[in-house]
Design a protein around this motif. Structure first.
Motif, PDB file in Angstrom:
ATOM      1  N   GLU A 169      45.355  18.792  23.715  1.00  0.00           N
ATOM      2  CA  GLU A 169      46.730  19.085  23.329  1.00  0.00           C
ATOM      3  C   GLU A 169      47.707  18.216  24.105  1.00  0.00           C
ATOM      4  OE1 GLU A 169      47.041  23.258  23.998  1.00  0.00           O
ATOM      5  OE2 GLU A 169      46.228  23.807  22.022  1.00  0.00           O
ATOM      6  N   VAL A 170      47.488  18.101  25.418  1.00  0.00           N
ATOM      7  CA  VAL A 170      48.365  17.252  26.232  1.00  0.00           C
ATOM      8  C   VAL A 170      48.278  15.807  25.768  1.00  0.00           C
ATOM      9  CG1 VAL A 170      48.729  16.313  28.545  1.00  0.00           C
ATOM     10  CG2 VAL A 170      48.309  18.757  28.254  1.00  0.00           C
ATOM     11  N   ALA A 171      47.061  15.353  25.486  1.00  0.00           N
ATOM     12  CA  ALA A 171      46.888  13.969  25.044  1.00  0.00           C
ATOM     13  C   ALA A 171      47.636  13.700  23.740  1.00  0.00           C
ATOM     14  CB  ALA A 171      45.404  13.662  24.885  1.00  0.00           C
ATOM     15  N   LEU A 172      47.453  14.566  22.750  1.00  0.00           N
ATOM     16  CA  LEU A 172      48.062  14.323  21.443  1.00  0.00           C
ATOM     17  C   LEU A 172      49.567  14.532  21.469  1.00  0.00           C
ATOM     18  CD1 LEU A 172      45.404  15.850  19.022  1.00  0.00           C
ATOM     19  CD2 LEU A 172      45.655  13.502  19.841  1.00  0.00           C
ATOM     20  N   GLU A 173      50.038  15.490  22.251  1.00  0.00           N
ATOM     21  CA  GLU A 173      51.488  15.712  22.349  1.00  0.00           C
ATOM     22  C   GLU A 173      52.192  14.499  22.940  1.00  0.00           C
ATOM     23  OE1 GLU A 173      51.779  19.216  24.696  1.00  0.00           O
ATOM     24  OE2 GLU A 173      51.166  20.561  23.051  1.00  0.00           O
ATOM     25  N   ASN A 174      51.486  13.731  23.752  1.00  0.00           N
ATOM     26  CA  ASN A 174      52.075  12.569  24.402  1.00  0.00           C
ATOM     27  C   ASN A 174      51.642  11.245  23.773  1.00  0.00           C
ATOM     28  OD1 ASN A 174      53.614  13.549  26.987  1.00  0.00           O
ATOM     29  ND2 ASN A 174      51.736  14.772  26.907  1.00  0.00           N
TER      30      ASN A 174
END
Length: 335
Positions: free
Chosen positions: A157-162
């Motif tokens: 989630e952190v990867a895709l959000e950024n």
């Protein structure tokens, strides 16, 4: 002689540039530290004196989360070593990826759990706008043998959000089986040379890996019996290092999500990174479950030379040698 000493204007501007860089790094580290740490998920030993503390073995001192985030500003490759089934380790890995972004990096996030032969499927899924929640199903995670995707999902989630790349890092299972049967010599000579697999290890490093593998199998066989398995692990570490270097060369920085046995600098992925690119700035963090009665960091050993040890609650108190007694007995009886 430095360039600034040859150019009066450069000499005048150098302190200003240094001050501005320091201000940027300070603001970035404050932003990283402002991201709240996750609540504990694991139920056991939350009140242990070491729970939540971050130990720097080289300095023999505890660090704050803000101090850790400052170190990330100068990090090229961040290696985050977990216990696979501890949800807190994955929550903290997600926090660390967020902290890398907060200090100005755009790291690719590489997963040990995703073999390289699934890289095409991973890329296709993400190009089609796939979500973090659906990524596990897209990669047949439920059949992979890893703990449930839901505890890894916060990292994705952190990867895709950024807008960060997610990278398949490990050797394909078929290749691992081949090495287990025929040895690493079955890999092409050019690949073994590129990956630094032809570089000899000191005898004590080889011995330590064999002993660790024997302990991990509850000493059902002497260390020498795990020689072929050690070759598989070395090849896997070399492959993951290669995946990180490829990601690093394509962009900014890289993060590895892997078991703590792979992130140890003395003979894990960092060893192969250093063999191929000695000037690379790496930071290796081991997330370690606390243990009853062990209230001092020194009682947990050197963790294979990890740069930082982040202590967490325990997921369970099950003795793995008891939990897998039947499988281990079959292994003991095997010819």
């Amino acid at each position: 002689m430095s360039k600034s000493s040859l150019n009066p204007r450069a000499s005048f501007l150098a302190p200003l540039r240094a001050a501005l860089l320091g201000l940027v790094l300070l603001c970035a580290s404050v932003a990283a530290a402002a991201t709240p740490l996750p609540d504990w998920q694991s139920p056991l030993l939350r009140d242990h004196p070491l729970t939540g503390r971050i130990w720097d073995p080289a300095a023999e001192a505890f660090l704050s989360a803000e101090q850790v985030s400052r170190r990330l500003a100068e990090t090229d490759v961040l290696l985050l070593g977990e216990r696979h089934d501890n949800a807190d380790h994955h929550q903290l890995q997600a926090w660390m990826v967020s902290a890398m972004v907060a200090v100005g990096h755009r790291p690719a996030v590489a997963f040990e759990m995703i073999p390289r032969d699934l890289g095409g499927r991973l890329t296709d899924y993400l190009r089609q706008g796939g979500t973090a929640a659906g990524l596990g199903a897209a990669l047949d995670w439920q059949d992979s043998g890893w703990p449930d995707w839901s505890i890894y999902q916060p990292i994705a989630e952190v990867a895709l959000e950024n807008g960060l790349d997610i990278v398949a890092a490990d050797l394909p299972l078929a290749k691992r089986r081949q090495i287990s049967e025929t040895g690493a010599g079955g890999l092409p000579d050019g690949l073994r040379k590129l990956w630094a697999l032809q570089r000899p290890w000191p005898e004590e490093i080889t011995r330590s890996l064999l002993e660790e593998l024997s302990r991990a199998h509850c000493d059902v066989a002497p260390p020498e019996a795990f020689a072929r398995q050690a070759e598989v692990q070395r090849a896997r570490d070399a492959a993951m290092a290669d995946s990180l270097l490829q990601a690093f060369e394509r962009g900014d920085t890289a993060v590895l999500i892997a078991g703590a046995g792979h992130t140890r600098p003395d003979r894990g992925v960092p060893w192969f990174l250093a063999a191929r690119l000695p000037d690379l700035e790496t930071l290796s963090v081991a997330f370690r479950e606390v243990e009853t009665g062990r209230t001092q960091p020194a009682l947990y050993g050197d963790q294979g030379g990890h740069d930082l040890i982040w202590f967490t609650p325990r997921h369970d108190d099950v003795d793995p040698c008891e939990a897998f007694a039947e499988q281990l007995e079959r292994l003991r009886e095997a010819p």
